[in-house]
Design an enzyme around this catalytic site. Structure first.
Site, short mmCIF file in Angstrom:
data_model
loop_
_atom_site.label_atom_id
_atom_site.label_comp_id
_atom_site.label_asym_id
_atom_site.label_seq_id
_atom_site.Cartn_x
_atom_site.Cartn_y
_atom_site.Cartn_z
N THR A 1 -19.31 39.11 63.44
CA THR A 1 -18.66 40.22 63.85
C THR A 1 -19.02 40.45 65.16
O THR A 1 -20.00 40.31 65.60
CB THR A 1 -19.28 41.14 63.12
N VAL B 1 -12.35 42.04 51.73
CA VAL B 1 -12.93 42.96 52.79
C VAL B 1 -14.30 43.02 52.71
O VAL B 1 -15.23 43.02 51.61
CB VAL B 1 -12.56 44.54 52.42
N GLY B 2 -15.07 43.03 54.02
CA GLY B 2 -16.42 42.78 54.07
C GLY B 2 -16.95 44.40 54.46
O GLY B 2 -16.46 45.29 54.23
N THR C 1 -23.96 43.22 61.89
CA THR C 1 -23.27 42.04 61.75
C THR C 1 -24.19 41.38 60.71
O THR C 1 -25.26 41.63 60.55
CB THR C 1 -23.22 41.61 63.13
N GLY C 2 -23.58 40.22 60.22
CA GLY C 2 -24.44 39.40 59.43
C GLY C 2 -23.65 39.10 58.09
O GLY C 2 -22.22 39.28 58.00
N HIS C 3 -24.28 38.95 56.89
CA HIS C 3 -23.64 38.65 55.61
C HIS C 3 -23.16 39.92 55.21
O HIS C 3 -24.09 40.46 54.65
CB HIS C 3 -24.67 37.79 54.74
N GLY C 4 -21.86 40.20 55.06
CA GLY C 4 -21.09 41.31 54.72
C GLY C 4 -21.50 41.67 53.39
O GLY C 4 -21.92 42.93 53.24
#
Lengths: 309, 306
Positions: free
Chosen positions: B167, B196-197, B218-221
């Site tokens: 992201t 959807v994250g 940001t990162g693993h949603g």
């Protein structure tokens, strides 16, 4: 650990005509969830059963009984969360299915995602064999009439109307005998919402949250305001810092009123079994079962008791 | 200390050959946003401009250059939030718009809603006169290559998310002390249609409150969502923690509780900022007091005059 279940049928100006069926509906949902808990079922099963009961009841704006968007269609949102692992499933803007809360649970258990939206959510439903229903099967006659009657009014009237009718989510929280908490929330949203509008209900931390370390919450009320203050997470942050469930909810609802002028309500349970049902709107149908006693209410400061037979 | 802007180009793990170019875009975006702020522009204008620049840059996973879903299509999520009023706007699973972040801002400013999703978001874009762009124009060769590679049944599901930074996002404080955040993404590669994250979820992908500060994540949603990372950081700051302490504490909690990695950019209303991550890398840049700071690996903080 004595299990607890608390459910709500939406915080809004419930009209007198709907008062009785709303209270009957939340009592029935609480009993259904309690049966699951008494048979040794988990908190997650209990909140799903309770919310399904209300989705199937046309008195509530969720599943059967949902409201229509500007195009006269049904779009549903739901969220379910499990407090032991923080596992979560959600669907937003899914069309024409009977039990969005169970689809949300399938997202949690059968995918590596948390939320599916729009057509993607419907495709997932099809892929796991969840039937799609015709719109008329979900929408009651009364809603269709209201929608027809008001659809030609100008924006101002719509806004006024929304303020009256907007707030009709259903939800449940539970604590099971193993000390696990869970939360579930489901809604048809608000009448005349724009196509694709997503409210607070499916958004983790806003429509609901569950964490074995602090408790579980399900929220209802003006969705956009709830999102702005991430109401469920806010309530739990107060409980994390030692506030009783009731004080945490009251304080957070007061903050939401002051900061973004939004009304709403919530049900919450702490890992200790301390529970509450509070609201700042005119009414909220709610019911709870704890230690063999059924508690329920609709108007502010109302708390009736019945011993379970 | 004011104004200040901090920008990120995603936390993750990227190959060496792509590392160098990931600095360039975030530095440009931070410079552009800083110049808006210095000439009296609002924090909201600055973060939206910074994120729109990164969306236009094919190096990042947002706008043009977004990763592809399992069907090989682009679906994007974005969120903006204004710390003065808590007004927010979001779009999720939206297709064929060049700048989802500008559409999110329009949701905030032109509707009584906060989030529009999927086809509804596209309908709204059409009524606002936002041009529809061909899907092809948003897809880079690199994104298509990764998508194809990940369709291979032998692909390691964790490995498949590396090689592409996540992201993009920005936080800022303007001369009047208002904070804002903006976050935009193409999501995770080979995701299910409609996934959807964290990005468009208020409190997960971002949050902004003048009383506390602003965060873009940001990162693993999915793990960011489970801990509502942005709101969690601000809860810590409300309790007196600095942006740096709050970020570290929340990222450590996310790792311990749900085994997720990520990164955040954070500011407080006084202009104290941080750019922290638990992943291997995060490209970031910050501008304050005529100095540009930037980095990619842990411990890096290069500076040069703006």
């Amino acid at each position: 650990m004595r299990p607890v279940i608390v459910v709500h049928g939406g915080a809004w100006a419930v009209p007198d005509a709907l008062a009785e069926v709303s209270v009957a509906g939340v009592k029935a949902a609480t009993r259904a969830g309690n049966v699951t808990l008494m048979r040794g079922g988990g908190a997650l099963d209990a909140v799903e059963v309770a919310v399904r009961t209300m989705e199937d009841d046309p008195a509530f704006d969720a599943g059967h009984g949902a409201v229509l968007n500007t195009d006269g269609e049904v779009e549903l949102d739901a969220l379910i969360m499990e407090g032991r692992t923080l596992a979560t499933g959600a669907v937003s803007s899914v069309r024409n299915i009977a039990n969005p809360v169970s689809l949300a649970r399938a997202v949690m258990e059968k995918t590596n995602h948390v939320m599916l939206s729009g057509k993607g959510a419907n495709l997932f439903a099809e892929s796991i064999g969840v039937p799609t229903l015709p719109t008329h099967a979900l929408v009651c006659e009364q809603e269709r009439k209201e929608w027809e009657q008001y659809k030609n009014y100008d924006i101002g009237v719509k806004e006024l109307f929304r303020a009256q009718w907007a707030h009709d989510t259903v939800g449940a929280v539970a604590l099971d005998s193993c000390g696990n908490v869970a939360s579930a929330t489901s809604t048809g949203g608000i009448r005349y919402k724009m196509v694709g509008r997503v409210g607070d209900s499916p958004v983790i931390g806003s429509g609901g949250y569950a964490d074995n370390r602090s408790g579980a919450v399900s929220c209802t009320g003006h969705g956009e305001s709830i999102l702005k203050v991430t109401l469920a997470r806010l309530i739990l942050s107060h409980m994390d810092r030692g506030k009783a469930a009731c004080e945490a909810v009251e304080r957070s609802l007061r903050y939401m009123g002051e900061r973004v002028q939004g009304g709403g309500g919530a049900v919450a349970v702490a890992p200790t079994g301390d529970w509450t049902a509070c609201f700042t709107t005119e009414r909220m149908a709610w019911a709870a079962i704890h230690g063999g006693i059924l508690h329920y209410g609709l108007n502010p400061r109302e708390k009736f008791k019945e011993t379970l037979k | 200390m004011l104004p200040v802007v901090v920008v990120h180009g995603g936390a993750g793990h990227i190959p060496k050959d792509r590392a160098e170019i990931s600095y360039v875009g975030v530095k440009e975006a931070a410079r552009a946003a800083y110049s808006i702020l210095r000439s009296g522009g609002s924090a909201m204008d600055a973060v939206v401009e910074a994120v729109a620049m990164l969306e236009n840059n094919p190096v990042y996973n947002a706008g043009r250059g977004s990763v592809l879903n399992v069907k090989g299509e682009v679906e994007m999520d974005a969120l903006v939030m204004d710390g003065r009023t808590l007004a927010s706007g979001a779009v999720s699973a939206v297709r064929r718009v060049a700048n989802p972040i500008r559409l999110a801002r329009l949701v905030m400013e032109k509707t009584s809603h906060l989030c529009l999703t999927a086809e509804g978001a596209s309908q709204f874009a059409r009524t606002m006169g936002v041009p529809e762009v061909p899907e092809e124009s948003m897809i880079t060769d690199y994104a298509r290559m990764r998508w194809k590679k990940n369709l291979d049944p032998d692909t390691n599901p964790m490995e498949c998310q590396t090689g592409k930074m996540g992201t993009v996002g920005a936080v800022a404080v303007d001369l009047e002390g208002n904070v804002a955040c903006a976050t935009s993404t193409g999501g995770m590669t080979n995701k299910m249609e409609g996934r959807v994250g964290d990005t468009p979820c208020v409190g997960c992908g971002g949050y902004a409150d003048n009383h506390i500060g602003a965060v873009s994540s940001t990162g693993h949603g999915e793990t960011i969502m489970k801990v509502t990372l942005s709101r969690l950081i601000l809860f810590h700051m409300e309790q007196g923690k600095s942006p740096e302490e709050a970020s570290d504490e929340a990222l450590a909690y996310m790792k311990e509780r749900v085994h997720g990695l990520g990164g955040v950019v954070v500011v407080d209303p006084k202009g104290v900022w941080s750019a922290h991550f638990s992943s291997l890398q995060m490209s970031w840049a910050a501008a304050q007091q005529e100095q540009l700071h930037y980095g990619l690996y842990h411990g890096e903080d290069f500076t040069e005059p703006v």
